[in-house]
Design an enzyme around this catalytic site. Structure first.
Site, mmCIF file in Angstrom:
data_model
loop_
_atom_site.group_PDB
_atom_site.id
_atom_site.type_symbol
_atom_site.label_atom_id
_atom_site.label_comp_id
_atom_site.label_asym_id
_atom_site.label_seq_id
_atom_site.Cartn_x
_atom_site.Cartn_y
_atom_site.Cartn_z
ATOM 1 N N HIS A 121 96.813 -63.461 -67.167
ATOM 2 C CA HIS A 121 95.478 -63.569 -66.575
ATOM 3 C C HIS A 121 94.557 -62.503 -67.155
ATOM 4 O O HIS A 121 94.989 -61.528 -67.763
ATOM 5 C CB HIS A 121 95.540 -63.417 -65.054
ATOM 6 C CG HIS A 121 95.967 -62.050 -64.599
ATOM 7 N ND1 HIS A 121 97.263 -61.596 -64.719
ATOM 8 C CD2 HIS A 121 95.266 -61.036 -64.033
ATOM 9 C CE1 HIS A 121 97.344 -60.365 -64.242
ATOM 10 N NE2 HIS A 121 96.141 -59.990 -63.827
ATOM 11 N N ASP A 123 91.645 -60.076 -65.353
ATOM 12 C CA ASP A 123 91.423 -59.703 -63.961
ATOM 13 C C ASP A 123 90.178 -60.360 -63.358
ATOM 14 O O ASP A 123 89.082 -60.293 -63.929
ATOM 15 C CB ASP A 123 91.313 -58.178 -63.825
ATOM 16 C CG ASP A 123 92.663 -57.508 -64.010
ATOM 17 O OD1 ASP A 123 93.682 -58.083 -63.588
ATOM 18 O OD2 ASP A 123 92.698 -56.408 -64.603
ATOM 19 N N HIS A 270 96.703 -60.113 -69.655
ATOM 20 C CA HIS A 270 97.915 -59.317 -69.470
ATOM 21 C C HIS A 270 98.848 -59.995 -68.491
ATOM 22 O O HIS A 270 98.447 -60.890 -67.733
ATOM 23 C CB HIS A 270 97.574 -57.892 -69.024
ATOM 24 C CG HIS A 270 96.843 -57.813 -67.728
ATOM 25 N ND1 HIS A 270 95.517 -58.134 -67.606
ATOM 26 C CD2 HIS A 270 97.245 -57.462 -66.486
ATOM 27 C CE1 HIS A 270 95.126 -57.974 -66.367
ATOM 28 N NE2 HIS A 270 96.171 -57.580 -65.649
ATOM 29 N N ARG A 285 95.009 -48.848 -59.479
ATOM 30 C CA ARG A 285 94.131 -49.382 -60.524
ATOM 31 C C ARG A 285 92.689 -49.150 -60.128
ATOM 32 O O ARG A 285 92.295 -49.451 -59.002
ATOM 33 C CB ARG A 285 94.387 -50.890 -60.688
ATOM 34 C CG ARG A 285 93.755 -51.457 -61.932
ATOM 35 C CD ARG A 285 94.038 -52.940 -62.054
ATOM 36 N NE ARG A 285 92.943 -53.719 -61.516
ATOM 37 C CZ ARG A 285 92.993 -55.027 -61.282
ATOM 38 N NH1 ARG A 285 94.102 -55.713 -61.529
ATOM 39 N NH2 ARG A 285 91.948 -55.662 -60.802
HETATM 40 C C1 SIN Z 1 97.574 -56.097 -62.808
HETATM 41 O O1 SIN Z 1 96.621 -55.340 -62.665
HETATM 42 O O2 SIN Z 1 97.439 -57.300 -63.062
HETATM 43 C C2 SIN Z 1 98.965 -55.506 -62.711
HETATM 44 C C3 SIN Z 1 99.416 -55.026 -64.034
HETATM 45 C C4 SIN Z 1 100.683 -54.243 -63.944
HETATM 46 O O3 SIN Z 1 101.146 -53.936 -62.835
HETATM 47 O O4 SIN Z 1 101.229 -53.900 -65.000
#
Ligand code: SIN
Length: 294
Positions: A121, A123, A270, A285
Site C-alpha cells: 500500500h 499510506d 511498502h 510513525r
Molecule cells: C506501516 O506504516 O504501514 C507499517 C510499516 C511497518 O510496520 O514496517
C-alpha cells in the site's frame, strides 16, 4: 533550506535530485540502484543545520526511502523532524500515543490479531490529499523478522509498455478507506468513525519534486478504475498489482532497535512482514501531510 517538499516546492529541488554532486554533510549508502539508501553522519536528536536539512531532502528525492540507524530521539524530536518536511497528517483511524494524535502507534505482539501494513500500500491513499511521507521509528524489534519491503512506483511505471502507459494516461481510480478501516482497530478499543476517506486520484501521478511519473494504485485502497467496465477495471488492476510487485523494483529493510525509515508515499509502496509472532515489534510513525495528486 526551510521549505517543505509539498506542491510547488518541486522545481526548487529538482536539480538536487539530478546533479549527482557529492553530499557534504551526510553519507548515503544505496541499498539498490533503484530504491533505498542508508543515511549516516547525522544525529536526529540534534537540530539539523540548513545544509543538512537540504541534503536529507535531496537523499529522499534521489532514493525514495531513506534509513537511519542508532537514533535516540524523544517523541518531540520525532515530531520536530517530521515538521521539517511540512505539516503533519493525523491518521483517520489508527491509535496514537495519549494526547499526541501525530504519533501513530505501530505495535504487534503475541496478542495482536494483526500487524500494521501487511499488504502492499501507499499510506492513506484514500485521503483527498494523501500523506507525502511517513517516518517510522522502531524502538523494539523481534529477534528476527519484521522487515519492511519498499517498492519504487517510478520503476514500476517506467517498466510498463508504451501501450499500457498510453492506456493509463489521464485515467483515474477510486481509493476508499471504508473496507480497510472499519473495525480494524477494535482490538485497541477504538470506536469507528461514521465514515472514512474516499478519493479519486490519477492512476499515474507526477511527483511534485522530481517531476517523474509514478504508478499510483495499490492493493490496499484502490477499488476501481473510473470510466471502464468493472471486469476490465478488475483485470487491469490485477495486472498492475502483479507488475508492481516485481522484486526488481524493491528493497528490503532489516530493522534494528532505534532505526528510522522515511518513505515517500508519492512514489513508494511498502509492505510490513509479520513473521515474528509471538515476539513484539513496536514504535511510532509520524506522517507528513501531502497534496492532491496530479
Ligand atoms: C506501516 O506504516 O504501514 C507499517 C510499516 C511497518 O510496520 O514496517
Amino acid at each position: 533550506m526551510q521549505g517543505s517538499l509539498r506542491g510547488n516546492a518541486g522545481p526548487r529541488y529538482r536539480h538536487l535530485a539530478e546533479d549527482g554532486a557529492p553530499y557534504e554533510t551526510l553519507s548515503v549508502d544505496k541499498l539498490t540502484p533503484i530504491i533505498g539508501a542508508e543515511i549516516g553522519g547525522i544525529d536526529l536528536s540534534k537540530p539539523l543545520g540548513n545544509r543538512q536539512q537540504d541534503e536529507v531532502h535531496r537523499a529522499l528525492a534521489e532514493n525514495s526511502v531513506i534509513f537511519f540507524r542508532d537514533q535516540h530521539i524523544t517523541p518531540d524530536q520525532h515530531v520536530a523532524f517530521g515538521r521539517l518536511f511540512g505539516e503533519l497528517h493525523v491518521h483517520p483511524a489508527a491509535p496514537h500515543e495519549s494526547g499526541r494524535p501525530e504519533l501513530m502507534i505501530i505495535h504487534a505482539d503475541k496478542d495482536s490479531p494483526r500487524a500494521n501494513g501487511e499488504g502492499w500500500h501507499s499510506d492513506v491513499s484514500c485521503d483527498p490529499e494523501p500523506p507525502m511521507g511517513s517516518i517510522l521509528y522502531i524502538k523494539r524489534c523481534p529477534p528476527r523478522g519484521g522487515d519492511t519491503l519498499f517498492a519504487s512506483m517510478y520503476a514500476a511505471y517506467e517498466a510498463l509498455s508504451d501501450r499500457m502507459k498510453a492506456y493509463l494516461d489521464g485515467m483515474t481510480a477510486i481509493h476508499d478507506g471504508e473496507q480497510v478501516y472499519r473495525g480494524l482497530y477494535a482490538n485497541y478499543g477504538i470506536a469507528d468513525k461514521p465514515k472514512y476517506p474516499r478519493a479519486e486520484h490519477p492512476v499515474i501521478r507526477t511527483h511534485p519534486v522530481t517531476g517523474r511519473k509514478a504508478l499510483y494504485v495499490n492493493r490496499g485502497f484502490t477499488r476501481a478504475l473510473v470510466g471502464v467496465p468493472r471486469d476490465e477495471s478488475d483485470g487491469i488492476l490485477r495486472y498492475l498489482y502483479e507488475h508492481m510487485e516485481n522484486p526488481l523494483f524493491q528493497c528490503r529493510f532489516r530493522w534494528r532497535q532505534n532505526s528510522i525509515a522515511f518513505w515517500d508515499n508519492r512514489c513508494v509502496q511498502h509492505r510490513a512482514m509479520w513473521d515474528y509472532w509471538p515476539h513484539t515489534r513496536s514504535g511510532n510513525r509520524v506522517t507528513v501531510a501531502g497534496d492532491r495528486p496530479y
